[in-house]
Every structure is written in structure tokens, then in C-alpha cells.
Enzyme design. Structure first.
Site, mmCIF file in Angstrom:
data_model
loop_
_atom_site.group_PDB
_atom_site.id
_atom_site.type_symbol
_atom_site.label_atom_id
_atom_site.label_comp_id
_atom_site.label_asym_id
_atom_site.label_seq_id
_atom_site.Cartn_x
_atom_site.Cartn_y
_atom_site.Cartn_z
ATOM 1 N N VAL A 60 0.822 -1.227 0.000
ATOM 2 C CA VAL A 60 0.000 0.000 0.000
ATOM 3 C C VAL A 60 0.851 1.271 0.000
ATOM 4 C CG1 VAL A 60 -2.020 -1.078 1.088
ATOM 5 C CG2 VAL A 60 -0.292 0.046 2.526
ATOM 6 N N SER A 69 -7.000 4.255 15.246
ATOM 7 C CA SER A 69 -6.849 3.510 16.510
ATOM 8 C C SER A 69 -7.054 4.497 17.654
ATOM 9 C CB SER A 69 -5.439 2.925 16.608
ATOM 10 O OG SER A 69 -5.187 2.512 17.933
ATOM 11 N N TYR A 113 3.482 4.380 15.488
ATOM 12 C CA TYR A 113 2.118 3.888 15.217
ATOM 13 C C TYR A 113 1.068 4.936 15.620
ATOM 14 C CZ TYR A 113 -1.878 0.628 15.445
ATOM 15 O OH TYR A 113 -3.092 -0.004 15.288
HETATM 16 P P1 NAP Z 1 -3.447 -7.765 11.169
HETATM 17 O O1 NAP Z 1 -4.207 -8.955 11.616
HETATM 18 O O2 NAP Z 1 -1.999 -7.667 11.510
HETATM 19 O O3 NAP Z 1 -3.612 -7.635 9.559
HETATM 20 C C1 NAP Z 1 -2.953 -6.606 8.882
HETATM 21 C C2 NAP Z 1 -3.461 -6.560 7.449
HETATM 22 O O4 NAP Z 1 -2.791 -5.489 6.755
HETATM 23 C C3 NAP Z 1 -3.154 -7.829 6.669
HETATM 24 O O5 NAP Z 1 -4.192 -8.053 5.758
HETATM 25 C C4 NAP Z 1 -1.877 -7.480 5.919
HETATM 26 O O6 NAP Z 1 -1.691 -8.198 4.722
HETATM 27 C C5 NAP Z 1 -2.153 -6.014 5.597
HETATM 28 N N1 NAP Z 1 -0.929 -5.267 5.308
HETATM 29 C C6 NAP Z 1 0.083 -4.971 6.188
HETATM 30 N N2 NAP Z 1 1.037 -4.292 5.553
HETATM 31 C C7 NAP Z 1 0.635 -4.106 4.281
HETATM 32 C C8 NAP Z 1 1.201 -3.482 3.142
HETATM 33 N N3 NAP Z 1 2.392 -2.863 3.196
HETATM 34 N N4 NAP Z 1 0.516 -3.508 1.978
HETATM 35 C C9 NAP Z 1 -0.668 -4.157 1.896
HETATM 36 N N5 NAP Z 1 -1.272 -4.756 2.941
HETATM 37 C C10 NAP Z 1 -0.624 -4.738 4.119
HETATM 38 O O7 NAP Z 1 -4.099 -6.414 11.685
HETATM 39 P P2 NAP Z 1 -5.504 -6.104 12.400
HETATM 40 O O8 NAP Z 1 -5.342 -6.250 13.862
HETATM 41 O O9 NAP Z 1 -6.615 -6.797 11.694
HETATM 42 O O10 NAP Z 1 -5.589 -4.518 12.135
HETATM 43 C C11 NAP Z 1 -6.243 -3.950 11.018
HETATM 44 C C12 NAP Z 1 -6.203 -2.434 11.157
HETATM 45 O O11 NAP Z 1 -6.816 -2.065 12.399
HETATM 46 C C13 NAP Z 1 -4.785 -1.877 11.211
HETATM 47 O O12 NAP Z 1 -4.735 -0.640 10.545
HETATM 48 C C14 NAP Z 1 -4.549 -1.664 12.694
HETATM 49 O O13 NAP Z 1 -3.593 -0.669 12.935
HETATM 50 C C15 NAP Z 1 -5.932 -1.270 13.155
HETATM 51 N N6 NAP Z 1 -6.157 -1.493 14.584
HETATM 52 C C16 NAP Z 1 -6.039 -2.727 15.125
HETATM 53 C C17 NAP Z 1 -6.239 -2.897 16.497
HETATM 54 C C18 NAP Z 1 -6.140 -4.231 17.173
HETATM 55 O O14 NAP Z 1 -6.221 -4.263 18.412
HETATM 56 N N7 NAP Z 1 -5.982 -5.337 16.451
HETATM 57 C C19 NAP Z 1 -6.558 -1.777 17.278
HETATM 58 C C20 NAP Z 1 -6.660 -0.534 16.692
HETATM 59 C C21 NAP Z 1 -6.464 -0.407 15.325
HETATM 60 P P3 NAP Z 1 -0.807 -9.573 4.676
HETATM 61 O O15 NAP Z 1 -1.652 -10.656 5.264
HETATM 62 O O16 NAP Z 1 -0.535 -9.774 3.215
HETATM 63 O O17 NAP Z 1 0.438 -9.311 5.482
#
Ligand code: NAP
Length: 250
Positions: A68, A145, A158
Site C-alpha cells: 500500500v 486507533s 504507530y
Molecule cells: P493484522 O491482523 O496484523 O492484519 C494486517 C493486514 O494489513 C493484513 O491483511 C496485511 O496483509 C495487511 N498489510 C500490512 N502491511 C501491508 C502493506 N504494506 N501492503 C498491503 N497490505 C498490508 O491487523 P488487524 O489487527 O486486523 O488490524 C487492522 C487495522 O486495524 C490496522 O490498521 C490496525 O492498525 C488497526 N487497529 C487494530 C487494532 C487491534 O487491536 N488489532 C486496534 C486498533 C487499530 P498480509 O496478510 O498480506 O500481510
């Protein structure tokens, strides 16, 4: 009450769709009838999400791989989605990474990479999708977040990227409002996904005990916030950040 399939005939692009919150969002939009373009670092990584979107009733699902942070490749990918799925109505900027470290030990590379993926990545997609979204009077949702609002020790990179997303959301909301495009952010708290899996069980329990609702959130609960923002209820909402954190940031 709104039709359950209020996104019938619409095209949604979800970044970070291969797992976690992004997968839950893609599947929820599919359930509403949208055609879904699932984006992750590699197209293969979306296999389970694609299957789940089809089972949820989406008539067309596309799987694409891109970094991205790569502006030129993102522009090409957005054109491809329009051609193959017939337009673009919804953009969900969800892809994100962490590279946590206390400030004194954080490398320049760790700072730059997190900003490039989490903030510039969203800017890349927003810029590439702006014209088609103006044409369709579509919607954008950025996944920020709560730490973008509160800050967090060990997450200067972050938290800055997530606060930046809120500024991006508000600015683009002002720019595109006259074209009928609503732009909002969702700020999740602590959600159970791969991103938080490294946290030890005892530490996670301790964290949950400080959340007013006394539990960690689910990806589906974030997907339902996005569902609201892209649905009929979100038609007069723009520039906002919807906090979904069980009260953690209160
Ligand atoms: P996750 O399970 O780590 O998944 C991350 C996703 O982003 C995966 O689909 C990954 O693809 C993709 N990705 C990462 N780097 C990328 C890149 N350079 N280009 C294209 N795709 C990329 O994360 P999640 O917990 O579901 O979080 C999703 C969003 O919510 C994030 O923005 C995170 O910061 C936000 N968030 C999460 C939490 C939490 O507690 N989990 C809290 C607040 C906010 P691949 O599978 O191909 O690596």
C-alpha cells in the site's frame, strides 16, 4: 428499516483484507451485497477472505496484492478494480503494521515504515480513488486507533500514523463533501487479531480488566461500525472518528 443488502450493485475496496479486522469488514460488506476487492501484500493471502465473501453472497470478489506504500502500484490497482468490478463506491483503508519500540530505541526505518504503510498507504488509495468516488458519491472509512487519540508509550510511530489518519480523514471530508463523498474514521481499541496475538495471555487479561466493558473487542464489532458508516445511517456523517473500544479511552 433499511434493506439488509443495501450495498447491492456497489463495489467496495478493502485493504488489509487477508485477516483480522480487514477480513471481517470485507465479509460484512459482502453480506450487504457489495462486490469486494480484497487487497493484501500478496493476492494469495486473501484466499480465505475471498471464500468467506463468496459464501456471504457477494456476486464478484477480486483478490489483489500490493504494498500500500507504493504510490504508482496503488494507482494501477485502483484502475484495475474499476475495470474489473465496474466502478468504485466504497474504500476502506485498513492495512496497518506495528513496529513498537520505546523512542530511544526506535530506528528511523521503523518510524518511516509504519508511517509509509499506515498513513501514506491510506493517502495513496484515497488519492487514486477520489475521482471514481466523486462520480459514485461514495464513502471512505479509515481504520485509525484509539492510540491515535490517546498516545501510547512504545508506539510513537504507530500512534503518530493513526493520529495522522484522523487529520487525513477530516481534511478529505472537507474537500469531498461538496461532491457527496462522506469520509470517516473508526478508532478501535484492543481487538483480538494477529496484531495483538503476541501479547501474553496474562497481560491481555490485565489489559481487559482496565477496559470498562471488561473484555477485548472482536473484528466483527469493528466491521459493524464500518457497516453503519457505509450504510443508510452514515449518509449525514462525515469527518468523524467513531471510537469502538469498550470505553478503554474514557
Ligand atoms: P493484522 O491482523 O496484523 O492484519 C494486517 C493486514 O494489513 C493484513 O491483511 C496485511 O496483509 C495487511 N498489510 C500490512 N502491511 C501491508 C502493506 N504494506 N501492503 C498491503 N497490505 C498490508 O491487523 P488487524 O489487527 O486486523 O488490524 C487492522 C487495522 O486495524 C490496522 O490498521 C490496525 O492498525 C488497526 N487497529 C487494530 C487494532 C487491534 O487491536 N488489532 C486496534 C486498533 C487499530 P498480509 O496478510 O498480506 O500481510
Amino acid at each position: 428499516m433499511p434493506n439488509d443488502r443495501f450495498l447491492d450493485g456497489q463495489v467496495a475496496l478493502v485493504t488489509g483484507a487477508s485477516r483480522g479486522i480487514g477480513r471481517a469488514i470485507a465479509v460484512q460488506l459482502a453480506r450487504r451485497g457489495a462486490k469486494v476487492a480484497c487487497v493484501a501484500t500478496r493476492a494469495d493471502n486473501n484466499a480465505e477472505t475471498v471464500e468467506a465473501c463468496r459464501s456471504a453472497g457477494s456476486e464478484a470478489v477480486l483478490s489483489l496484492g500490493v504494498d500500500v506504500a507504493d504510490t504508482a502500484q496503488v494507482a494501477e490497482l485502483v484502475s484495475q478494480v474499476q475495470k474489473e468490478l465496474g466502478g468504485l463506491n466504497l474504500l476502506v483503508n485498513n492495512a496497518g503494521v506495528t513496529r513498537d519500540q520505546i523512542l530511544l530505541r526506535m530506528s528511523e526505518e521503523d518510524f518511516d515504515r509504519v508511517i509509509s504503510v499506515n498513513l501514506k498507504g491510506a493517502w495513496n488509495f484515497t488519492k487514486a480513488a477520489a475521482r471514481p468516488l466523486m462520480k459514485s458519491r461514495g464513502r471512505i472509512v479509515n481504520i485509525s486507533s484509539v492510540v491515535g487519540l490517546t498516545g501510547n508509550a512504545g508506539q510513537a510511530n504507530y500512534a503518530a500514523s493513526k493520529a495522522g489518519l484522523i487529520g487525513l480523514t477530516r481534511s478529505v471530508a472537507k474537500e469531498l463533501a461538496s461532491r457527496g463523498v462522506c469520509v470517516n474514521a473508526v478508532a478501535p481499541g484492543f481487538i483480538e487479531t494477529d496484531m495483538t496475538a503476541a501479547i501474553e495471555e496474562s497481560a491481555a487479561e490485565e489489559l481487559a480488566s482496565h477496559i470498562p466493558l471488561k473484555r477485548i473487542g472482536t473484528s466483527e464489532e469493528i466491521a459493524l461500525a464500518v457497516d453503519y458508516l457505509v450504510g443508510p445511517g452514515g449518509a449525514y456523517v462525515t469527518g468523524q472518528t467513531l471510537v469502538v473500544d469498550g470505553g478503554m479511552s474514557l
